[in-house]
Structures are given as structure tokens and as C-alpha cells.
Design a protein around this motif. Structure first.
Motif, PDB file in Angstrom:
ATOM      1  N   SER A 252       0.828  -1.206   0.000  1.00  0.00           N
ATOM      2  CA  SER A 252       0.000   0.000   0.000  1.00  0.00           C
ATOM      3  C   SER A 252       0.861   1.255   0.000  1.00  0.00           C
ATOM      4  O   SER A 252       0.509   2.247  -0.639  1.00  0.00           O
ATOM      5  CB  SER A 252      -1.014   0.000   1.153  1.00  0.00           C
ATOM      6  OG  SER A 252      -0.410  -0.392   2.334  1.00  0.00           O
ATOM      7  N   THR A 253       2.009   1.199   0.676  1.00  0.00           N
ATOM      8  CA  THR A 253       2.912   2.350   0.665  1.00  0.00           C
ATOM      9  C   THR A 253       3.464   2.584  -0.750  1.00  0.00           C
ATOM     10  O   THR A 253       3.486   3.712  -1.249  1.00  0.00           O
ATOM     11  CB  THR A 253       4.100   2.108   1.623  1.00  0.00           C
ATOM     12  OG1 THR A 253       3.588   1.663   2.877  1.00  0.00           O
ATOM     13  CG2 THR A 253       4.912   3.372   1.826  1.00  0.00           C
ATOM     14  N   SER A 256       0.767   3.964  -3.090  1.00  0.00           N
ATOM     15  CA  SER A 256       0.514   5.380  -2.829  1.00  0.00           C
ATOM     16  C   SER A 256       1.616   6.240  -3.428  1.00  0.00           C
ATOM     17  O   SER A 256       1.350   7.291  -4.025  1.00  0.00           O
ATOM     18  CB  SER A 256       0.437   5.658  -1.325  1.00  0.00           C
ATOM     19  OG  SER A 256      -0.504   4.832  -0.735  1.00  0.00           O
ATOM     20  N   LEU A 259       1.222   6.313  -7.204  1.00  0.00           N
ATOM     21  CA  LEU A 259       0.106   7.170  -7.618  1.00  0.00           C
ATOM     22  C   LEU A 259       0.451   8.641  -7.408  1.00  0.00           C
ATOM     23  O   LEU A 259       0.047   9.496  -8.177  1.00  0.00           O
ATOM     24  CB  LEU A 259      -1.165   6.802  -6.846  1.00  0.00           C
ATOM     25  CG  LEU A 259      -1.772   5.447  -7.214  1.00  0.00           C
ATOM     26  CD1 LEU A 259      -2.938   5.115  -6.295  1.00  0.00           C
ATOM     27  CD2 LEU A 259      -2.222   5.407  -8.658  1.00  0.00           C
ATOM     28  N   PHE A 260       1.224   8.899  -6.356  1.00  0.00           N
ATOM     29  CA  PHE A 260       1.633  10.276  -6.095  1.00  0.00           C
ATOM     30  C   PHE A 260       2.578  10.770  -7.192  1.00  0.00           C
ATOM     31  O   PHE A 260       2.423  11.851  -7.737  1.00  0.00           O
ATOM     32  CB  PHE A 260       2.306  10.373  -4.718  1.00  0.00           C
ATOM     33  CG  PHE A 260       2.694  11.773  -4.347  1.00  0.00           C
ATOM     34  CD1 PHE A 260       1.735  12.692  -3.936  1.00  0.00           C
ATOM     35  CD2 PHE A 260       4.021  12.179  -4.427  1.00  0.00           C
ATOM     36  CE1 PHE A 260       2.081  13.991  -3.606  1.00  0.00           C
ATOM     37  CE2 PHE A 260       4.386  13.480  -4.093  1.00  0.00           C
ATOM     38  CZ  PHE A 260       3.407  14.387  -3.689  1.00  0.00           C
ATOM     39  N   GLY A 263       0.685  10.048 -10.915  1.00  0.00           N
ATOM     40  CA  GLY A 263      -0.780  10.153 -10.918  1.00  0.00           C
ATOM     41  C   GLY A 263      -1.373  10.523 -12.259  1.00  0.00           C
ATOM     42  O   GLY A 263      -2.408  10.001 -12.650  1.00  0.00           O
ATOM     43  N   SER A 284      -8.222   1.914  -8.024  1.00  0.00           N
ATOM     44  CA  SER A 284      -8.153   3.364  -8.037  1.00  0.00           C
ATOM     45  C   SER A 284      -8.821   3.857  -9.313  1.00  0.00           C
ATOM     46  O   SER A 284      -8.864   3.159 -10.319  1.00  0.00           O
ATOM     47  CB  SER A 284      -6.711   3.854  -8.035  1.00  0.00           C
ATOM     48  OG  SER A 284      -6.183   3.875  -9.345  1.00  0.00           O
ATOM     49  N   HIS A 287      -5.710   8.828  -9.872  1.00  0.00           N
ATOM     50  CA  HIS A 287      -4.747   8.578  -8.808  1.00  0.00           C
ATOM     51  C   HIS A 287      -5.415   8.421  -7.450  1.00  0.00           C
ATOM     52  O   HIS A 287      -4.756   8.423  -6.423  1.00  0.00           O
ATOM     53  CB  HIS A 287      -3.717   9.708  -8.777  1.00  0.00           C
ATOM     54  CG  HIS A 287      -4.350  11.053  -8.602  1.00  0.00           C
ATOM     55  ND1 HIS A 287      -4.953  11.713  -9.650  1.00  0.00           N
ATOM     56  CD2 HIS A 287      -4.516  11.830  -7.523  1.00  0.00           C
ATOM     57  CE1 HIS A 287      -5.454  12.859  -9.210  1.00  0.00           C
ATOM     58  NE2 HIS A 287      -5.199  12.948  -7.929  1.00  0.00           N
ATOM     59  N   VAL A 288      -6.728   8.292  -7.435  1.00  0.00           N
ATOM     60  CA  VAL A 288      -7.430   8.182  -6.157  1.00  0.00           C
ATOM     61  C   VAL A 288      -7.806   6.731  -5.877  1.00  0.00           C
ATOM     62  O   VAL A 288      -8.571   6.126  -6.628  1.00  0.00           O
ATOM     63  CB  VAL A 288      -8.707   9.053  -6.161  1.00  0.00           C
ATOM     64  CG1 VAL A 288      -9.419   8.965  -4.826  1.00  0.00           C
ATOM     65  CG2 VAL A 288      -8.352  10.497  -6.508  1.00  0.00           C
ATOM     66  N   MET A 289      -7.257   6.182  -4.795  1.00  0.00           N
ATOM     67  CA  MET A 289      -7.601   4.819  -4.415  1.00  0.00           C
ATOM     68  C   MET A 289      -9.033   4.796  -3.890  1.00  0.00           C
ATOM     69  O   MET A 289      -9.439   5.663  -3.123  1.00  0.00           O
ATOM     70  CB  MET A 289      -6.670   4.291  -3.323  1.00  0.00           C
ATOM     71  CG  MET A 289      -5.246   3.958  -3.753  1.00  0.00           C
ATOM     72  SD  MET A 289      -5.084   2.746  -5.109  1.00  0.00           S
ATOM     73  CE  MET A 289      -5.586   1.208  -4.314  1.00  0.00           C
TER      74      MET A 289
END
Ligand SMILES: [Zn+2]
Length: 334
Positions: A252-253, A256, A259-260, A263, A284, A287-289
Motif C-alpha cells: 500500500s505504501t 501510494s 500514484l503520487f 498520478g 483506483s 490517482h485516487v484509491m
């Protein structure tokens, strides 16, 4: 109404099997919409075909309610998967006039978010067998009120989808600013004046807002076309072990961070991973999960397709080097 009209379409008496194409850009909410119709006991007499561009049967898994369901593998039904689609449609036509006579009264094809429904419609019309067996009854295109505007601005494909629709259903209107929804509605009307436009939230019909000021869309053909959108499959070993809390945290890290950093290039992430809490469906939109969804350990008997593949994440986006992404994950925690 949205729901009744699909069922009512078989009553034409022309002997042709009506085909509904359900389209819309990645993340527009096609599966949620379809799931709701099925949950309501609608579409019971429809043969449902689900096509996922990357071949991950996640949506199929969510569609346990369909009586007859075919998962179309082999890529997007408007390009790589077109031959398979034509063969599948021919088979279903045979079944509908044979063993399923009187039971299957229509076909609904849920396309991948990367499909141009117009291409599929032309291919069906050009097929000498299907042209005598099928009638394209409706192209329904879902447009996400949150991301629909930027998709119309930036993705020629999103515009092509909206332009080919007989009916456009605006989704996720509750989570978009009202003026944005109003302007998107006006833009869609301008883009496709012939389409019926409706709104629905998770498949439940909603009222449309008053149309606002339409957005000015850029010219349809940009001089510098974007890199094509492609799916990438990433096998994420570590996090799929039952006891591997660290692997899950790492995943998950890492996601993220990806995506950051990337994105703008990520359109969709989807996958099923094994975590200490059970099997999680991760996805997602852009870029939004989305909130992870826990999947049942044992799929219901009505589940027709292959078991969802665990430990595989599908990234859909552009400008990706699949090898570099795999390396990045391997260094991080894979
Ligand atoms: Zn395609």
C-alpha cells in the motif's frame, strides 16, 4: 426508465436478438450500474458479456447474479479482442435459438473502459452472420461526473464514446460539485444532441440538474496525440501471503508513492491481494484509491467465471515501462 427499457426491447418481433453495448471510460461505474440492474432482478433474460481490457476477472466476480455470463478474455473487444467477440456473439446467437430458446432474449456487452463502442457496432454490422442474427438495440455510455469533464478534454476516446451513445448516464453526480455536473450535462448535450441523458447513482436513477454553461472542448484531433493507454500486469508476490502483514504495508505504501509520482499517467489500478484481513479488491480511479473491498473466500455458486487471480495488480495508464515498474516494486518490497 433506465431499467425497464432494456427488458422491453425484445418485443420487436423481428427475430433478431437485441444487443445492448454498455460503454464508458475507465472508472465511469459500468460494473456498479450493471450490478445494480442485476441485483434488482433485471436483465434476467439477458446474456451478459463482460470484457476487461487486461483480462482480470474482477468485474466478472462482482456479477454473480447474472444467469448467463461470458467473460471475454483476449483483450479489448474493440481491438485485440474483436475476433473473440465476434465468435462469442455467434455462439450466443446459436444458443439463443437452440438450447436457450425463449430464455435468452437479448445480449448485454459490458465493454472495457478502453473500448470505442462505435468500432464494435461497425464490426458487428460488417459480419455477414451477425448482421442477420443481431440487432444493435442501444449503446449506453456512462459518464462520470467527477472525471468526465477532464476525460472529454484530454481523451479523444472518452469523446468518441460519448459521441456514439444512444443514451448517456451521468454517474457519481453526488460526489461532483453541482456546477461541474451542470456544465458537463450541457457539454454532453452539445457533443451528442441525439442522446438521451440520464443520471444514476450506483445504478439508481437520479434527477438531472439544470444544464449549465457548456465547456469549450479542444479540437477533436490534437497535433500531438497522447501516448496510447495500455494495461500492465504486475505480479506482487510478497503481499499475497496470508501472514505477511509487512508485505501488505509495503504494497500500500508503494502504490501510494506510485500514484503520487505518476498520478497523471495512471488511469486505473485494479487487483485482488491476499492480506491479513482476507482477500481485498483494490482499485483506483485516476490517482485516487477507492476504499478496499473484502471479497468472500468462497465465491457464490452462481459465479460463472474463473476465480479472481490473487497477487496480481493491473495498472492501466500511459508512458509506463512495465519492466521499470516491476523493478521498482521488487526493490521496494516484492
Ligand atoms: Zn479496443
Amino acid at each position: 426508465m433506465t431499467e425497464a427499457s432494456i427488458q422491453g426491447q425484445n418485443a420487436k418481433g423481428d427475430g433478431l436478438l437485441p444487443l445492448t453495448i454498455l460503454g464508458g471510460f475507465l472508472g465511469a461505474g459500468k460494473s456498479s450500474w450493471l450490478r445494480h440492474q442485476l441485483h434488482q432482478g433485471l436483465l434476467r433474460d439477458q446474456h451478459i458479456i463482460v470484457n476487461e481490457a487486461a483480462g482480470t476477472p474482477v468485474d466478472n466476480l462482482l456479477l454473480g447474479k447474472a444467469t448467463r455470463l461470458t467473460v471475454l478474455a483476449g483483450g479489448c473487444a474493440c481491438c485485440e479482442g474483436l475476433t473473440t467477440l465476434i465468435a462469442t456473439l455467434r455462439d450466443i446467437c446459436d444458443q439463443a435459438s437452440g438450447q436457450d430458446a425463449g430464455k435468452t432474449t437479448g445480449i448485454l456487452l459490458e465493454t472495457s473502459g478502453l473500448a470505442d463502442p462505435g468500432v464494435i457496432a461497425s464490426a458487428i454490422a460488417a459480419d455477414p452472420i451477425l448482421a442477420r442474427r443481431l440487432r444493435l438495440s442501444e449503446i449506453i455510455v456512462l459518464a462520470d461526473a467527477q472525471h468526465g469533464t477532464s476525460q472529454l478534454m484530454e481523451e479523444p476516446l472518452a469523446r468518441a464514446q460519448a459521441e456514439t451513445a444512444d443514451r448517456i448516464i451521468m454517474t457519481k453526480t453526488a460526489s461532483a460539485p453541482p456546477d461541474q455536473t451542470a456544465r458537463l450535462l450541457a457539454t454532453l448535450r452539445l457533443l451528442n444532441p441525439g442522446a438521451r441523458i440520464e443520471a444514476a447513482e450506483l445504478g439508481i436513477p437520479r434527477d438531472l440538474p439544470e444544464p449549465g454553461q457548456p465547456y469549450a472542448l479542444p479540437a477533436a484531433r490534437a497535433d500531438t496525440p497522447d501516448a496510447p493507454i495500455r494495461p500492465f500486469r504486475l505480479t506482487i508476490g510478497g503481499a499475497s501471503r496470508d501472514d505477511d502483514v509487512l508485505g501488505w504495508v509495503a504494497l500500500s505504501t508503494w502504490l501510494s508513492a506510485l500514484l503520487f509520482a505518476r498520478g497523471k499517467d495512471v488511469i486505473r489500478v485494479k487487483g485482488v491481494v491476499r492480506t491479513p484481513a482476507g482477500r481485498l479488491l483494490l482499485q483506483s480511479v485516476r490517482h485516487v484509491m477507492q476504499p478496499p473491498e473484502i471479497l468472500p473466500e468462497i465465491m457464490p455458486e452462481t459465479f460463472a467465471g474463473p476465480q479472481p487471480e490473487e497477487g496480481v495488480i493491473v495498472l492501466i495508464g500511459r508512458n509506463f515501462d512495465a519492466g521499470l515498474i516491476a523493478q521498482s516494486w521488487a526493490r521496494f518490497g516484492g
